[in-house]
Design a protein around this motif. Structure first.
Motif, PDB file in Angstrom:
ATOM      1  N   PRO A 129       0.942  -1.142   0.001  1.00 58.89           N
ATOM      2  CA  PRO A 129      -0.030   0.090  -0.157  1.00 58.89           C
ATOM      3  C   PRO A 129       0.990   1.362   0.017  1.00 58.89           C
ATOM      4  N   PRO A 130       0.655   2.425  -0.614  1.00 58.53           N
ATOM      5  CA  PRO A 130       1.316   3.688  -0.969  1.00 58.53           C
ATOM      6  C   PRO A 130       1.787   4.176   0.243  1.00 58.53           C
ATOM      7  N   GLU A 131       0.807   3.972   1.653  1.00 61.06           N
ATOM      8  CA  GLU A 131       0.971   4.658   2.725  1.00 61.06           C
ATOM      9  C   GLU A 131       2.208   3.842   3.527  1.00 61.06           C
ATOM     10  N   LEU A 132       2.571   2.557   3.203  1.00 61.01           N
ATOM     11  CA  LEU A 132       3.244   1.827   3.807  1.00 61.01           C
ATOM     12  C   LEU A 132       4.674   1.672   3.073  1.00 61.01           C
ATOM     13  N   SER A 133       4.745   2.381   1.817  1.00 62.86           N
ATOM     14  CA  SER A 133       5.948   1.993   0.948  1.00 62.86           C
ATOM     15  C   SER A 133       7.023   2.915   1.406  1.00 62.86           C
ATOM     16  N   VAL A 134       8.174   1.983   1.136  1.00 61.25           N
ATOM     17  CA  VAL A 134       9.575   2.886   1.289  1.00 61.25           C
ATOM     18  C   VAL A 134      10.151   2.691   0.060  1.00 61.25           C
ATOM     19  N   LYS A 135      10.407   3.915  -0.519  1.00 61.98           N
ATOM     20  CA  LYS A 135      10.874   4.234  -1.951  1.00 61.98           C
ATOM     21  C   LYS A 135      12.430   4.560  -1.839  1.00 61.98           C
ATOM     22  N   GLY A 136      13.104   3.897  -2.971  1.00 62.57           N
ATOM     23  CA  GLY A 136      14.643   4.427  -2.967  1.00 62.57           C
ATOM     24  C   GLY A 136      15.320   3.619  -4.059  1.00 62.57           C
ATOM     25  N   GLY A 137      14.769   3.006  -4.778  1.00 66.42           N
ATOM     26  CA  GLY A 137      15.394   2.035  -5.858  1.00 66.42           C
ATOM     27  C   GLY A 137      15.360   2.877  -7.323  1.00 66.42           C
ATOM     28  N   LYS A 138      15.874   2.519  -8.187  1.00 67.08           N
ATOM     29  CA  LYS A 138      15.707   3.060  -9.400  1.00 67.08           C
ATOM     30  C   LYS A 138      14.392   3.406  -9.959  1.00 67.08           C
ATOM     31  N   GLY A 139      14.198   4.650 -10.441  1.00 70.71           N
ATOM     32  CA  GLY A 139      13.009   4.786 -10.888  1.00 70.71           C
ATOM     33  C   GLY A 139      11.812   5.052  -9.872  1.00 70.71           C
ATOM     34  N   GLY A 140      12.187   5.344  -8.645  1.00 72.37           N
ATOM     35  CA  GLY A 140      11.315   5.261  -7.334  1.00 72.37           C
ATOM     36  C   GLY A 140      10.693   3.960  -7.005  1.00 72.37           C
ATOM     37  N   ARG A 141      10.988   2.933  -7.295  1.00 66.27           N
ATOM     38  CA  ARG A 141      10.543   1.889  -6.892  1.00 66.27           C
ATOM     39  C   ARG A 141      10.481   1.432  -5.461  1.00 66.27           C
ATOM     40  N   ASN A 142       9.734   0.676  -5.103  1.00 66.24           N
ATOM     41  CA  ASN A 142       9.675   0.450  -3.485  1.00 66.24           C
ATOM     42  C   ASN A 142      10.779  -0.662  -3.272  1.00 66.24           C
ATOM     43  N   VAL A 143      11.544  -0.455  -1.963  1.00 67.19           N
ATOM     44  CA  VAL A 143      12.551  -1.213  -1.720  1.00 67.19           C
ATOM     45  C   VAL A 143      12.269  -2.115  -0.349  1.00 67.19           C
ATOM     46  N   ALA A 144      10.955  -1.392   0.365  1.00 72.76           N
ATOM     47  CA  ALA A 144      10.499  -2.145   1.458  1.00 72.76           C
ATOM     48  C   ALA A 144       9.161  -1.732   1.552  1.00 72.76           C
ATOM     49  N   CYS A 145       8.351  -2.372   2.552  1.00 70.80           N
ATOM     50  CA  CYS A 145       6.952  -2.261   2.816  1.00 70.80           C
ATOM     51  C   CYS A 145       6.904  -1.951   4.570  1.00 70.80           C
ATOM     52  N   ARG A 146       6.663  -0.897   5.000  1.00 70.50           N
ATOM     53  CA  ARG A 146       6.645  -0.756   6.547  1.00 70.50           C
ATOM     54  C   ARG A 146       5.509  -1.495   7.217  1.00 70.50           C
ATOM     55  N   SER A 147       5.406  -1.767   8.332  1.00 73.70           N
ATOM     56  CA  SER A 147       4.138  -1.910   9.162  1.00 73.70           C
ATOM     57  C   SER A 147       3.333  -0.810   9.433  1.00 73.70           C
ATOM     58  N   ALA A 148       2.006  -1.227   9.704  1.00 72.75           N
ATOM     59  CA  ALA A 148       1.087  -0.138  10.112  1.00 72.75           C
ATOM     60  C   ALA A 148       1.527   0.456  11.530  1.00 72.75           C
ATOM     61  N   CYS A 149       2.051  -0.290  12.188  1.00 72.11           N
ATOM     62  CA  CYS A 149       2.561   0.143  13.721  1.00 72.11           C
ATOM     63  C   CYS A 149       3.534   1.171  13.465  1.00 72.11           C
ATOM     64  N   ASP A 150       4.451   0.834  12.496  1.00 73.51           N
ATOM     65  CA  ASP A 150       5.586   1.757  12.276  1.00 73.51           C
ATOM     66  C   ASP A 150       5.213   3.075  11.688  1.00 73.51           C
ATOM     67  N   VAL A 151       4.079   2.991  10.802  1.00 71.83           N
ATOM     68  CA  VAL A 151       3.581   4.188  10.363  1.00 71.83           C
ATOM     69  C   VAL A 151       2.582   5.134  11.021  1.00 71.83           C
ATOM     70  N   PHE A 152       1.849   4.348  11.498  1.00 71.67           N
ATOM     71  CA  PHE A 152       0.791   5.307  12.312  1.00 71.67           C
ATOM     72  C   PHE A 152       0.735   5.138  13.905  1.00 71.67           C
TER      73      PHE A 152
END
Length: 293
Positions: A166-189
């Protein structure tokens, strides 16, 4: 005791090469220890990390695609194994990683920074093990027990959650702005409901959320939230473990134990004794094992 061998093969994963070397040399492993084969099936170099890491080359090392390392850990060891990505270390082992970082060193003395997929172990009688996405996801991770007794199910998440995060959990950083990881909801909210704390700090009140359900649908054999015990934690006695990054849960795996090659796949299939010679010859013929570089 650490068996520090690295192999890189064409058209075949390196663990078999490692166990064949052990077979030829006649190396013996200590009684009661658990053998860990850590293998990288990803298309990129990763930097596995282990805490506590005394039995695992100090807690950190690099694995190129197709490479593996074999370690032994004593009964009583309890710890975590995870993968780091996008790392850059100098010759002294100082540097940083894009995901899973445990600080600024190659050898980890602390837990990894979320988000990271975690393999967790308590070696006892029986062993307890699981793969957890409670702290988020950065790499597919599978734990396969071999030659053990008991339930001995395969744990893990072989789906890649990064493209579907889900976009709200995404961690971007790869080439072309790809997702490199997915955070937990606890970590985000950072709410009690998502973090299973406060009035939600027990199994009766902490229930699956929209986000944990998405993780669970993709990875039914991994922890999706803190109290996801019934379908996520497994036990096995006297087993060896293959910890695979970017692998399918149905991929056959091998380990070497007590001068025998032990191979298996999903549902605990195993081959021991005289059967393994036929298995080795079949694999060599069909896989082009001689194409080593």
């Amino acid at each position: 005791m650490i068996i520090m061998m690295m192999a890189r093969l064409k058209n075949f994963p390196s663990p078999l090469f490692l166990v064949l070397i052990l077979l030829i040399t006649g190396s013996k492993l200590s009684e009661g220890a658990r053998i860990f084969t850590i293998v990288n099936y990803c298309k990129e170099t990763i930097w596995p990390a282990v805490t506590p890491g005394e039995s695992f080359n100090g807690g950190g090392f690099a694995l190129k695609p197709g490479q593996s390392l074999i370690f032994t850990a004593p009964v009583g060891w309890a710890g975590r194994i995870w993968g780091r990505t996008g790392c850059n270390f100098d010759r002294n082992g100082n540097g940083s990683c894009q995901t899973g970082s445990c600080g600024s060193t190659l050898k980890c003395a602390a837990s990894g920074k979320p988000p990271a997929s975690l393999a967790e172990f308590t070696l006892a009688s029986p062993d307890f093990y699981d793969v957890s996405l409670v702290d988020g996801f950065n790499l597919p991770l599978v734990v396969t027990p071999l030659n053990g007794r008991g339930n001995c199910s395969i744990a893990g998440c072989d789906a890649d959650l990064r493209p579907r995060c889900p976009p709200e959990l995404s961690v971007k950083g790869g080439k072309g702005g790809r997702n490199v990881a997915c955070r937990s909801a606890c970590d985000v909210f950072n709410t009690d409901e998502y973090c299973c704390r406060g009035v939600f700090g027990n199994s009766a009140t902490c229930q699956p959320t929209y986000y944990s359900k998405r993780f669970k649908e993709a990875c039914p054999a991994a922890y999706s939230y803190a109290y996801d015990d019934p379908t996520s934690i497994f036990t096995c006695s006297g087993t060896d473990y293959v910890v695979s990054f970017c692998s399918s849960r149905r991929r056959p795996v091998c380990t070497y134990h007590h001068n025998r090659l032990i191979c298996g796949r999903a549902m605990g299939l195993r081959a021991t004794g005289r059967m393994w010679w036929a298995m080795i010859l079949t694999i060599i013929i069909t896989s082009g094992l001689w194409n080593i570089y």
